[in-house]
Write a protein that holds these residues in place. Structure first.
Motif, PDB file in Angstrom:
ATOM      1  N   TYR A  57       0.848  -1.182   0.000  1.00 26.02           N
ATOM      2  CA  TYR A  57       0.000   0.000   0.000  1.00 26.02           C
ATOM      3  C   TYR A  57       0.887   1.236   0.000  1.00 26.02           C
ATOM      4  O   TYR A  57       1.893   1.285   0.717  1.00 26.02           O
ATOM      5  N   SER A  58       0.489   2.272  -0.777  1.00 22.57           N
ATOM      6  CA  SER A  58       1.267   3.510  -0.760  1.00 22.57           C
ATOM      7  C   SER A  58       0.421   4.692  -1.212  1.00 22.57           C
ATOM      8  O   SER A  58      -0.640   4.540  -1.819  1.00 22.57           O
ATOM      9  N   ASN A  59       0.927   5.869  -0.886  1.00 22.52           N
ATOM     10  CA  ASN A  59       0.392   7.134  -1.359  1.00 22.52           C
ATOM     11  C   ASN A  59       1.577   7.941  -1.891  1.00 22.52           C
ATOM     12  O   ASN A  59       2.120   8.785  -1.194  1.00 22.52           O
ATOM     13  N   PRO A  60       1.997   7.664  -3.133  1.00 19.48           N
ATOM     14  CA  PRO A  60       3.149   8.366  -3.685  1.00 19.48           C
ATOM     15  C   PRO A  60       2.786   9.738  -4.246  1.00 19.48           C
ATOM     16  O   PRO A  60       3.602  10.367  -4.921  1.00 19.48           O
ATOM     17  N   PHE A  61       1.591  10.212  -3.950  1.00 19.82           N
ATOM     18  CA  PHE A  61       1.078  11.455  -4.520  1.00 19.82           C
ATOM     19  C   PHE A  61       1.347  12.638  -3.587  1.00 19.82           C
ATOM     20  O   PHE A  61       1.826  12.463  -2.468  1.00 19.82           O
ATOM     21  N   ASP A  62       1.006  13.838  -4.034  1.00 18.48           N
ATOM     22  CA  ASP A  62       1.304  15.060  -3.291  1.00 18.48           C
ATOM     23  C   ASP A  62       0.177  15.519  -2.383  1.00 18.48           C
ATOM     24  O   ASP A  62       0.249  16.605  -1.812  1.00 18.48           O
ATOM     25  N   GLU A  63      -0.859  14.718  -2.245  1.00 17.45           N
ATOM     26  CA  GLU A  63      -1.962  15.041  -1.341  1.00 17.45           C
ATOM     27  C   GLU A  63      -2.250  13.832  -0.469  1.00 17.45           C
ATOM     28  O   GLU A  63      -1.963  12.698  -0.847  1.00 17.45           O
ATOM     29  N   GLU A  64      -2.809  14.070   0.727  1.00 21.11           N
ATOM     30  CA  GLU A  64      -3.124  12.939   1.585  1.00 21.11           C
ATOM     31  C   GLU A  64      -4.292  12.159   1.016  1.00 21.11           C
ATOM     32  O   GLU A  64      -5.044  12.656   0.179  1.00 21.11           O
ATOM     33  N   VAL A  65      -4.418  10.906   1.461  1.00 20.27           N
ATOM     34  CA  VAL A  65      -5.518  10.044   1.040  1.00 20.27           C
ATOM     35  C   VAL A  65      -6.281   9.603   2.287  1.00 20.27           C
ATOM     36  O   VAL A  65      -5.689   9.235   3.293  1.00 20.27           O
ATOM     37  N   GLU A  66      -7.598   9.685   2.203  1.00 19.20           N
ATOM     38  CA  GLU A  66      -8.469   9.257   3.296  1.00 19.20           C
ATOM     39  C   GLU A  66      -9.262   8.052   2.814  1.00 19.20           C
ATOM     40  O   GLU A  66      -9.805   8.064   1.709  1.00 19.20           O
TER      41      GLU A  66
END
Length: 122
Positions: free
Chosen positions: A95-104
Motif C-alpha cells: 500500500y502507498s500514497n506516492p502522490f502530493d496530497e493525503e488520502v483518506e
C-alpha cells in the motif's frame, strides 16, 4: 432487561504510528475485541508507503478522498475517491500514497486485522 444488540463507537482506538498515518480502529481486536472483522478509518500523508505484506485476511478499501496505490501480486492499481478494492487473503500487497496530497479511506478486514496475521516483509 436484555443486552443491547448494537454498539455505538464514540471513541475509536487510535493506533500509534511513526510514519504520519492516522489509523482509527472503530471495530476490531484493539478497540472492541472483535475477531470476526475490523473497520478502520485512515488518513495517509503524501509520499507514504508500507512494506510488502501477505495478509491472512480479506481486506476491502474504500477511498473517500485523494488517491491510493496498491501493488497486488505484481499488478499496480490506483483508486480515487468513491472507488473500492477487495484484496483476498494470501495476496502479496503493498500500500502507498506516492502522490502530493493525503488520502483518506476506510478499511474492512475479514477476519479482523492483526499484526500477527499481516505478515509484513522486512
Amino acid at each position: 432487561m436484555s443486552e443491547k444488540r448494537y454498539f455505538r463507537q464514540q471513541n475509536p482506538f487510535r493506533v500509534p504510528t511513526t510514519d504520519g498515518k492516522l489509523i482509527e480502529e472503530h471495530i476490531g481486536l484493539a478497540s472492541t475485541h472483535t475477531g470476526a472483522y475490523s473497520v478502520a478509518h485512515m488518513v495517509a500523508p503524501p509520499q507514504w508507503g508500507e512494506p510488502h505484506q501477505t495478509p491472512e485476511f480479506d481486506e476491502v478499501t474504500i477511498v473517500v478522498r485523494g488517491r491510493k496505490r496498491f501493488e497486488v501480486d505484481g499488478d499496480v492499481i490506483e483508486l480515487t475517491a468513491g472507488e473500492s478494492l477487495l484484496i483476498k487473503a494470501g495476496a502479496r500487497v503493498q500500500y502507498s500514497n506516492p502522490f502530493d496530497e493525503e488520502v483518506e479511506y476506510w478499511s474492512i478486514c475479514v477476519p479482523a486485522f492483526s499484526p500477527d496475521t499481516v505478515n509484513r516483509e522486512e
